[in-house]
Motif scaffolding. Structure first.
Motif, PDB file in Angstrom:
ATOM      1  N   SER A 145      41.925  99.186 -83.080  1.00 54.52           N
ATOM      2  CA  SER A 145      42.592  97.640 -84.807  1.00 54.52           C
ATOM      3  C   SER A 145      43.642  97.416 -84.527  1.00 54.52           C
ATOM      4  CB  SER A 145      41.953  98.520 -85.636  1.00 54.52           C
ATOM      5  OG  SER A 145      41.684  99.506 -85.927  1.00 54.52           O
ATOM      6  N   SER A 146      44.810  98.405 -84.060  1.00 52.42           N
ATOM      7  CA  SER A 146      46.148  98.462 -84.125  1.00 52.42           C
ATOM      8  C   SER A 146      46.687  97.186 -83.715  1.00 52.42           C
ATOM      9  CB  SER A 146      46.900  99.597 -84.547  1.00 52.42           C
ATOM     10  OG  SER A 146      46.559  99.733 -83.408  1.00 52.42           O
ATOM     11  N   LEU A 147      45.906  96.800 -82.578  1.00 49.32           N
ATOM     12  CA  LEU A 147      46.496  95.754 -81.704  1.00 49.32           C
ATOM     13  C   LEU A 147      46.453  94.493 -82.150  1.00 49.32           C
ATOM     14  CD1 LEU A 147      44.174  96.268 -78.452  1.00 49.32           C
ATOM     15  CD2 LEU A 147      46.904  96.719 -78.749  1.00 49.32           C
ATOM     16  N   ASP A 148      47.307  93.704 -82.283  1.00 46.79           N
ATOM     17  CA  ASP A 148      47.391  92.226 -83.025  1.00 46.79           C
ATOM     18  C   ASP A 148      46.783  91.060 -81.742  1.00 46.79           C
ATOM     19  OD1 ASP A 148      48.500  90.415 -84.329  1.00 46.79           O
ATOM     20  OD2 ASP A 148      50.549  89.963 -83.223  1.00 46.79           O
ATOM     21  N   VAL A 149      45.530  91.587 -82.554  1.00 46.59           N
ATOM     22  CA  VAL A 149      44.952  90.335 -81.453  1.00 46.59           C
ATOM     23  C   VAL A 149      44.071  90.319 -82.670  1.00 46.59           C
ATOM     24  CG1 VAL A 149      42.542  90.164 -79.678  1.00 46.59           C
ATOM     25  CG2 VAL A 149      45.071  91.872 -79.360  1.00 46.59           C
ATOM     26  N   ASP A 150      43.200  88.784 -82.556  1.00 47.34           N
ATOM     27  CA  ASP A 150      41.938  87.815 -83.784  1.00 47.34           C
ATOM     28  C   ASP A 150      40.439  87.949 -82.967  1.00 47.34           C
ATOM     29  OD1 ASP A 150      40.947  87.299 -85.330  1.00 47.34           O
ATOM     30  OD2 ASP A 150      42.416  85.733 -86.831  1.00 47.34           O
ATOM     31  N   LEU A 151      39.747  88.771 -82.096  1.00 42.18           N
ATOM     32  CA  LEU A 151      39.132  88.535 -82.079  1.00 42.18           C
ATOM     33  C   LEU A 151      38.191  86.896 -82.514  1.00 42.18           C
ATOM     34  CD1 LEU A 151      37.085  91.624 -81.803  1.00 42.18           C
ATOM     35  CD2 LEU A 151      38.570  90.889 -80.059  1.00 42.18           C
ATOM     36  N   PHE A 152      38.208  86.849 -84.214  1.00 40.91           N
ATOM     37  CA  PHE A 152      37.457  85.574 -84.031  1.00 40.91           C
ATOM     38  C   PHE A 152      37.982  84.527 -83.679  1.00 40.91           C
ATOM     39  CE2 PHE A 152      36.095  82.846 -88.081  1.00 40.91           C
ATOM     40  CZ  PHE A 152      35.144  83.102 -87.514  1.00 40.91           C
ATOM     41  N   ASP A 153      39.343  84.759 -82.887  1.00 34.57           N
ATOM     42  CA  ASP A 153      39.949  83.213 -81.989  1.00 34.57           C
ATOM     43  C   ASP A 153      39.609  83.096 -80.919  1.00 34.57           C
ATOM     44  OD1 ASP A 153      41.858  82.691 -84.149  1.00 34.57           O
ATOM     45  OD2 ASP A 153      43.157  83.970 -83.489  1.00 34.57           O
TER      46      ASP A 153
END
Length: 83
Positions: A36-44
């Motif tokens: 969860s520390s990755l700079d990724v937004d799954l909602f995108d």
């Protein structure tokens, strides 16, 4: 990027000839980032691609949730079922 998924395949109960690879079957579930520390937004994910370890893949749309965990609606045949 590694994720954990929980998905189900839904058949049309009015049809006797349902198949896992049928474009009329649907699949849905959720996707959660392992890190969860990755700079990724799954909602995108519009669309996202769910790729299985053996290389099978299919697109999905994020339907609800947060940056690290989203609901999903599959597009096309389910990648987690042998055709």
């Amino acid at each position: 990027m590694a994720v954990t998924t929980s998905v189900v395949l839904r058949y049309d109960p009015s049809r006797a000839d349902n198949r896992e690879s049928d474009r009329d079957s649907t699949w849905a579930g959720s996707v959660t980032l392992v890190d969860s520390s990755l700079d990724v937004d799954l909602f995108d994910a519009a669309p996202g691609i769910l790729r299985m370890p053996d290389g099978r893949e299919s697109e999905f749309m994020a339907t609800s949730g947060s940056r690290t965990e989203v609901g999903l609606a599959g597009l096309g045949p389910a990648p987690f079922v042998e055709a």
